[in-house]
Design an enzyme around this catalytic site. Sequence first.
Site, mmCIF file in Angstrom:
data_model
loop_
_atom_site.group_PDB
_atom_site.id
_atom_site.type_symbol
_atom_site.label_atom_id
_atom_site.label_comp_id
_atom_site.label_asym_id
_atom_site.label_seq_id
_atom_site.Cartn_x
_atom_site.Cartn_y
_atom_site.Cartn_z
ATOM 1 N N GLY A 139 -2.389 -0.738 2.937
ATOM 2 C CA GLY A 139 -3.824 -0.554 2.786
ATOM 3 C C GLY A 139 -4.241 -0.190 1.367
ATOM 4 N N HIS A 140 -5.546 -0.091 1.172
ATOM 5 C CA HIS A 140 -6.110 0.173 -0.153
ATOM 6 C C HIS A 140 -5.728 1.564 -0.662
ATOM 7 C CE1 HIS A 140 -9.201 1.592 2.711
ATOM 8 N NE2 HIS A 140 -9.352 2.566 1.856
#
Length: 252
Positions: A139-140
């Site tokens: 994920g980011h």
Amino acid sequence: VSAAAHMGTDVTMGADVYVGPGAVVSDGVVMGDRVTIYPHVWIGPEVVLGDDVVIYPNVTIYGKSRIGDRAIIHAGCVIGCDGFGFALEAGRYHKIPHTGYVQIDEDVEMGANTTVDRGTFGRTWVQRGVKVDNLVMVGHNVIVGSDSVLVSQVGISGSTTIGKNAVLAGQAGLAGHLTIGDGVTIGPQAGIGKSVADGQIMTGSPALPHRLWLRVQSLVARLPEFRDRVIKLERQMAQLLTAKSGGAPDKQ
């Protein structure tokens, strides 16, 4: 460079670069020496590729990503797409812009169909020597420490930091904004909802320290036996109470 490849403007290439047919290299891309780009790869604007990088077919690398020396990106990977970020207002979700980038350091190998989201701000960072299996989701703004291993179908939520030399076994899932220490091992299908200290081994869903999880699992198979024993003890207790009070036992 294949005649069937598309090369943008201001592309910088080192020595002995190969670009296969159908590949798209966007404006401002910088490539080091001995880079290999297989057919049907898309490389976005201002991407930087180090020396000896290998990018297999059908990989997509979004703009401004940084790929270190000797990195290997297997087929179908998506590097630098937007993170899963939305704000709920008045019952509707609104997209949060992601303006960051992905940095993949030297000697990293990314398995097929793995995705690494760009940072909301700043970077998503996969550090030196990390080995990633197929079908992994990063994920980011995640940081994966050096020489860690992510096995197939691992999912890491945004803004989680993983220390160096960690091992995440298949289908392990991590919640967001956690800190996973150095040398941590997370077992298969483990669900991690809290930060984990250095050197811990976590298993189960929700995850427990491994020794505790083993004790719990050893008890599960004996639950029918424990139930029968509890029922027997309840009957004996009722008989003792009845004998003490001098009355007849209640029928259950």
